[in-house]
Design a protein around this motif. Structure first.
Motif, PDB file in Angstrom:
ATOM      1  N   UNK A   4      43.879  34.722  48.135  1.00 18.20           N
ATOM      2  CA  UNK A   4      43.306  33.260  48.730  1.00 18.20           C
ATOM      3  C   UNK A   4      44.466  32.194  48.426  1.00 18.20           C
ATOM      4  N   UNK A   5      45.232  31.694  49.107  1.00 13.56           N
ATOM      5  CA  UNK A   5      46.256  30.760  48.731  1.00 13.56           C
ATOM      6  C   UNK A   5      45.875  29.347  48.520  1.00 13.56           C
ATOM      7  N   UNK A   6      44.359  29.269  48.962  1.00 12.35           N
ATOM      8  CA  UNK A   6      43.581  27.965  48.450  1.00 12.35           C
ATOM      9  C   UNK A   6      43.373  27.908  47.007  1.00 12.35           C
ATOM     10  N   UNK A   7      43.287  28.967  46.543  1.00  9.14           N
ATOM     11  CA  UNK A   7      43.112  28.842  44.822  1.00  9.14           C
ATOM     12  C   UNK A   7      44.338  29.313  43.985  1.00  9.14           C
ATOM     13  N   UNK A   8      45.403  29.100  44.756  1.00  9.34           N
ATOM     14  CA  UNK A   8      46.744  29.317  43.893  1.00  9.34           C
ATOM     15  C   UNK A   8      47.175  28.000  43.318  1.00  9.34           C
ATOM     16  N   UNK A   9      47.953  27.815  42.255  1.00 11.78           N
ATOM     17  CA  UNK A   9      48.549  26.864  41.448  1.00 11.78           C
ATOM     18  C   UNK A   9      49.733  26.991  40.864  1.00 11.78           C
TER      19      UNK A   9
END
Length: 234
Positions: A87-92
């Motif tokens: 889920x790229x939305x929760x990458x950092x």
């Protein structure tokens, strides 16, 4: 960076973000994650946003046989239900922490259910999600599941089937990918009454013409053999 308990609690809630956070200073990055918290990320599957992120790797680990009931024909057992997806939305930015643990309800998690379950899935541990900076997410809940079985050979052989799939998404949004051709059984606690004789895992596709959609599910099958009774001389 040392994180005390209070800050870790904030981190648990704060590591949900809609965009990729890029920050060279880990401390500033951490504050950015706090500021970019958006709880609505747990409502939408990553595959709904971008179909290339619809795959969810699924593996089932049989841990303990609670009961094989030949009269009522059911299996009651505990499993680890491992799920992983991106889920790229929760990458950092990886200059910060490489991985973080938080409650699963703070991120989107697959809505997998046992279609042929005789009771709702019982979660035996707190549902947590392990997040990696790359956007990889892993969940491994311990669950208790009760499913129907078929008997043969005078009730000495019992075959039980679990059918697992998304409850509300089609394959374009949540696509279960079978991790291996059979369930994991190496951690199975020996049972006094039953041996595991065979097991398998197979992907099945069901087409719904009304919605013109394909609904995939994973069919897990377990065959148990009754152990011979031991005679004890007095």
């Amino acid at each position: 960076m040392i994180i005390n308990g209070a800050v870790l609690g904030l981190a648990t809630a704060a590591l949900i973000l809609f965009g990729h956070v890029v920050c060279s200073d880990p401390t500033a990055q951490y504050k950015n994650l706090l500021r970019t918290l958006d709880e609505s990320v747990n409502l939408v599957a990553p595959g709904e946003v971008d179909p290339q992120y619809s795959n969810v790797s699924l593996s089932l680990h049989l841990i303990n046989i609670v009961e094989v009931n030949t009269k009522q024909r059911f299996l009651d057992a505990t499993f680890y239900m491992q799920q992983s997806y991106k889920d790229p939305r929760v990458s950092w930015d990886s200059l910060g922490p490489k991985k973080l643990l938080l409650p699963a309800d703070k991120v989107w998690a697959p809505d997998f259910e046992v279609y042929n379950g005789l009771a709702p899935i019982e979660y035996l541990t707190a549902r947590t999600a392990l997040l990696y900076s790359s956007g990889e997410v892993m969940l491994v809940p311990a669950v208790r599941i009760k499913v129907p079985c078929q008997t043969s050979d005078n009730n000495n052989n019992v075959t039980c089937t679990l059918i697992i799939g998304s409850w509300s998404h089609d394959g374009s949004e949540v696509n279960p990918v079978v991790d291996g051709s059979e369930p994991y059984v190496k951690e199975l606690v020996p049972n006094q009454s039953w041996n595991l004789a065979d097991s398998s895992a197979e992907l099945k596709l069901k087409t719904c013409e009304l919605f013109e959609s394909v609904y995939p599910s994973v069919v897990y099958s377990f065959t148990f053999q009754r152990r011979p009774k031991k005679c004890v001389e007095e």
